[in-house]
Write an enzyme that holds these catalytic residues in place. Structure first.
Site: not given
Ligand code: MEV
Length: 324
Positions: A109, A111-113, A115, A156
């Site tokens: 969680g 925030g890879s999407s 980023a 994010d």
């Protein structure tokens, strides 16, 4: 013309203000030193090629004319929609090969999407000689988030672009960097990956069923965010920790905490943390505890002892960055 570029963006942790931020209230977020890296290479054919092994995408291809249509695997959605959005605004000849690699698991969680979306737009704009301002980068990336997830505050995306510690109001109405050093957190992962949109929808449902309850929690959280912002600037860690604890109570009343999160919060506080709370959507993902350097190890041990996986991080790091 440059053909290949690598950019990186940091992950994030919400300090205070989750859920209420979706409805236009403020939040405080810090970037973390675990980063996502994206390499973009211009190729002759009009297609997207994607390698993102961290999210189980290998050898994925899509013709430009089909972008955003048909069955899109979960791990490819943000990249595919992000590229489609960029091309609508800035069409360019030929295609692009994208490779991503992350320091952190997409399960945390962090925030890879977001980023990866920010990295994609930054990389392909630079390759095409377009130097987007931070707010233009935010606009295309946030638009992409809404296309894919349907909802989300965009804090994010802001953290990935600006880095540092931010006071944020949706949808990027305020993005205010806060000067802060020594923000020392212990992060405990529950081992449970949460579907953020599902939890956001559950809070929306509660808001319909019990509007007064939800409204009063959102008001409380907003007061805490405003006070915590001042405490942060003043480095008043005991006050900041206290505000985190009260924020946790409000989130609990919204029904988004869990037995595992509660156990980690209690363990961290018992071991001497200034304060502790869930961070993000709740139900799973991570717990954060604010600690002094003297207490850090003992808090880590206490979180570990109740089954939390401690993830070493540093806060307040640089936003999106061109690596090479
Ligand atoms: C999830 O990380 C934080 C939420 O506030 C959702 C959002 O802000 O988009 C629950």
């Amino acid at each position: 013309m440059q053909k290949t570029i690598t950019v990186s963006a940091p992950g994030k942790l919400l300090l205070l203000g989750e859920h209420s931020v979706v409805y236009g209230y403020p939040c405080l977020v810090t970037s973390v030193n675990q980063r996502l890296y994206l390499t973009a290479t211009l190729i002759p054919d009009d297609e997207l090629q994607l390698e993102a092994p961290d999210v189980k995408i290998n050898g994925y291809k899509k013709l430009y004319k089909d972008l955003g249509t048909g069955e899109i695997p979960k791990g490819a959605r943000f990249i595919e929609h992000g590229l489609a959005n960029f091309l609508r605004k800035y069409p360019f000849q030929g295609g692009v090969r994208i490779e991503t690699k992350s320091d952190f698991s997409s399960q945390y969680g962090f925030g890879s999407s977001s980023a990866s979306t920010v990295c994609l737009i930054k990389a392909i704009s630079e390759l095409n000689g377009i130097h987007l301002s931070k707010s233009e980068l935010f606009e295309i990336s946030y638009h992409t988030l809404l296309d894919v997830a349907g909802k989300g505050s965009g804090f994010d995306i802001a953290a990935a672009i600006y880095g540092g510690v931010l006071y944020y109001v949706t949808p990027g109405k305020v993005i205010e960097p806060i000067e802060v050093t020594d923000l020392s957190l212990v992060v405990g992962y529950t081992g449970i990956k949460v579907d953020t949109v599902q939890v956001v929808n559950e809070v929306a449902q509660l808001k319909t069923e019990k509007p007064e309850l939800v409204h009063s929690q959102f008001e409380t959280i907003t007061t805490l965010v405003e006070k915590a912002k001042i405490a942060l600037i003043q480095k008043n860690w005991s006050e900041f920790g206290r505000f985190m604890n009260v924020n946790q109570e409000a989130l609990d009343r919204l029904g988004v905490s869990s037995a595992k999160l509660d156990a980690m919060v209690t363990a961290a506080r018992g071991a001497g943390a200034f304060g502790a709370k869930l961070s993000g959507a709740g139900r799973g993902d991570c717990m954060i505890a604010l600690v002094s350097s003297e207490k850090k190890n003992v808090v880590c041990e206490a979180v570990n002892a109740v089954g939390g996986q401690v993830i070493p991080i540093q806060t307040n790091v640089a936003g999106v960055n061109i690596e090479i």
